[in-house]
Structures are given as C-alpha cells and as structure tokens.
Design a protein around this motif. Sequence first.
Motif, PDB file in Angstrom:
ATOM      1  N   MET A  22      32.430   6.016  17.121  1.00  0.00           N
ATOM      2  CA  MET A  22      31.719   7.336  16.984  1.00  0.00           C
ATOM      3  C   MET A  22      30.427   7.106  15.919  1.00  0.00           C
ATOM      4  O   MET A  22      30.745   6.449  14.988  1.00  0.00           O
ATOM      5  N   SER A  23      29.438   7.323  16.197  1.00  0.00           N
ATOM      6  CA  SER A  23      28.304   7.131  15.545  1.00  0.00           C
ATOM      7  C   SER A  23      27.639   8.576  15.011  1.00  0.00           C
ATOM      8  O   SER A  23      27.941   9.608  15.570  1.00  0.00           O
ATOM      9  N   SER A  24      27.018   8.517  13.714  1.00  0.00           N
ATOM     10  CA  SER A  24      26.531   9.819  13.126  1.00  0.00           C
ATOM     11  C   SER A  24      24.962   9.566  12.918  1.00  0.00           C
ATOM     12  O   SER A  24      24.653   8.288  12.441  1.00  0.00           O
ATOM     13  N   ARG A  35      26.981  16.236   8.746  1.00  0.00           N
ATOM     14  CA  ARG A  35      26.623  15.278   9.546  1.00  0.00           C
ATOM     15  C   ARG A  35      26.571  15.440  11.065  1.00  0.00           C
ATOM     16  O   ARG A  35      27.559  16.019  11.591  1.00  0.00           O
ATOM     17  N   ILE A  78      26.941  14.238  14.838  1.00  0.00           N
ATOM     18  CA  ILE A  78      27.403  13.302  15.647  1.00  0.00           C
ATOM     19  C   ILE A  78      26.862  13.008  16.886  1.00  0.00           C
ATOM     20  O   ILE A  78      26.682  13.951  17.668  1.00  0.00           O
ATOM     21  N   ARG A  79      26.544  11.632  17.277  1.00  0.00           N
ATOM     22  CA  ARG A  79      26.448  11.301  18.684  1.00  0.00           C
ATOM     23  C   ARG A  79      27.365  10.154  19.028  1.00  0.00           C
ATOM     24  O   ARG A  79      27.372   9.290  18.408  1.00  0.00           O
ATOM     25  N   SER A  80      27.995  10.443  19.891  1.00  0.00           N
ATOM     26  CA  SER A  80      29.122   9.639  20.719  1.00  0.00           C
ATOM     27  C   SER A  80      28.280   8.686  21.518  1.00  0.00           C
ATOM     28  O   SER A  80      27.732   8.924  22.462  1.00  0.00           O
ATOM     29  N   ALA A  92      22.938  16.764  19.091  1.00  0.00           N
ATOM     30  CA  ALA A  92      23.915  16.039  18.817  1.00  0.00           C
ATOM     31  C   ALA A  92      25.120  16.785  19.384  1.00  0.00           C
ATOM     32  O   ALA A  92      24.962  17.828  19.899  1.00  0.00           O
ATOM     33  N   VAL A 108      29.792  17.705  11.687  1.00  0.00           N
ATOM     34  CA  VAL A 108      31.004  17.602  10.709  1.00  0.00           C
ATOM     35  C   VAL A 108      30.573  17.850   9.237  1.00  0.00           C
ATOM     36  O   VAL A 108      29.414  17.394   8.841  1.00  0.00           O
ATOM     37  N   ASP A 151      31.809  17.616   5.603  1.00  0.00           N
ATOM     38  CA  ASP A 151      32.856  16.757   4.821  1.00  0.00           C
ATOM     39  C   ASP A 151      33.029  17.282   3.533  1.00  0.00           C
ATOM     40  O   ASP A 151      33.481  16.611   2.467  1.00  0.00           O
TER      41      ASP A 151
END
Length: 145
Positions: A1-3, A12, A14-16, A26, A30, A32
């Motif tokens: 998984m990249s972000s 954040r 996220i781009r899978s 995206a 997320v 955190d």
Amino acid sequence: MSSLAGTTTGVRLIRSPELAQSVDYAYAAVADVPVRAIWAAGACPLDADGATVAVGDVAGQTHQVMRNLVTALAGAGAALTDVVKTTVYVASSRQADLGEAWKVYRDYMGDHDVPSTLLGVAVLGYNDQLVEVEAVALITERASG
C-alpha cells in the motif's frame, strides 16, 4: 500500500499500486491522530438569498457549490484540505455533464485528491439544481482548539 505525504491535519490519502493509477482521486483516506469529524450537508448552488444560481449551467453551479462548501467547512474550522471523502451528484444522465462538474470540482480540490464518488442522479432537491457536493472532513484536536 502506498500513500501520499501526510498533511498537517494527519490525514493520509492512499493509492494502492494494485489499482488503476490513472484516476485523479485517492482510493482511501486514513487519519492516524485524534480528530474532530465534520459531516457537511450537501453543498448546493444557492446564493445567500436561497436562489439557485447559474440555471442550466453545470460548471457555473459547481463553482457556487464549491464556494458554499468552502464556507460551510470554514464555519466548522476546516478547509478543503481537511476533507477525507466527497460525493458529487449531478442531475444528468450525460457523462459529459458529470465530467464538466468533475473538472470544476477538481480545480477547487487541487492536489488534494480525496476518495470521491461521482454520479448522475434523476433530480436534486432545489428547483433548477444540477449539482450537489457532500463532504466529510477531519481536523486534529490540536488544530480545532
């Protein structure tokens, strides 16, 4: 998984790598950190008097919708860069109309390519309304005061 790089709000995007990279949003967001969540009602193309603006003009209505969304978020202490999810509604069955609304929406969102759903619907709530955008935003407890 990249972000993508985190923002000052702790969100954040996220781009899978397993999913198409050619899309301009995206796939997930997320947070955190401890946050305050903001659910914005669907921003509509209404002026301060409650009249629908830019009748028959998808792009014109989308500009008003985005200005109204910015104002609503600011009232809650947030900005477009704090948004983690949007839904863009366009009262049309024509993909060209959806694309026109999306282009204006993306101009306002800039590099903040949050997860979003774009869809055509049969009708929206106000007379002559063609576009509506709803959003969820998160801001850190530190930032919210």
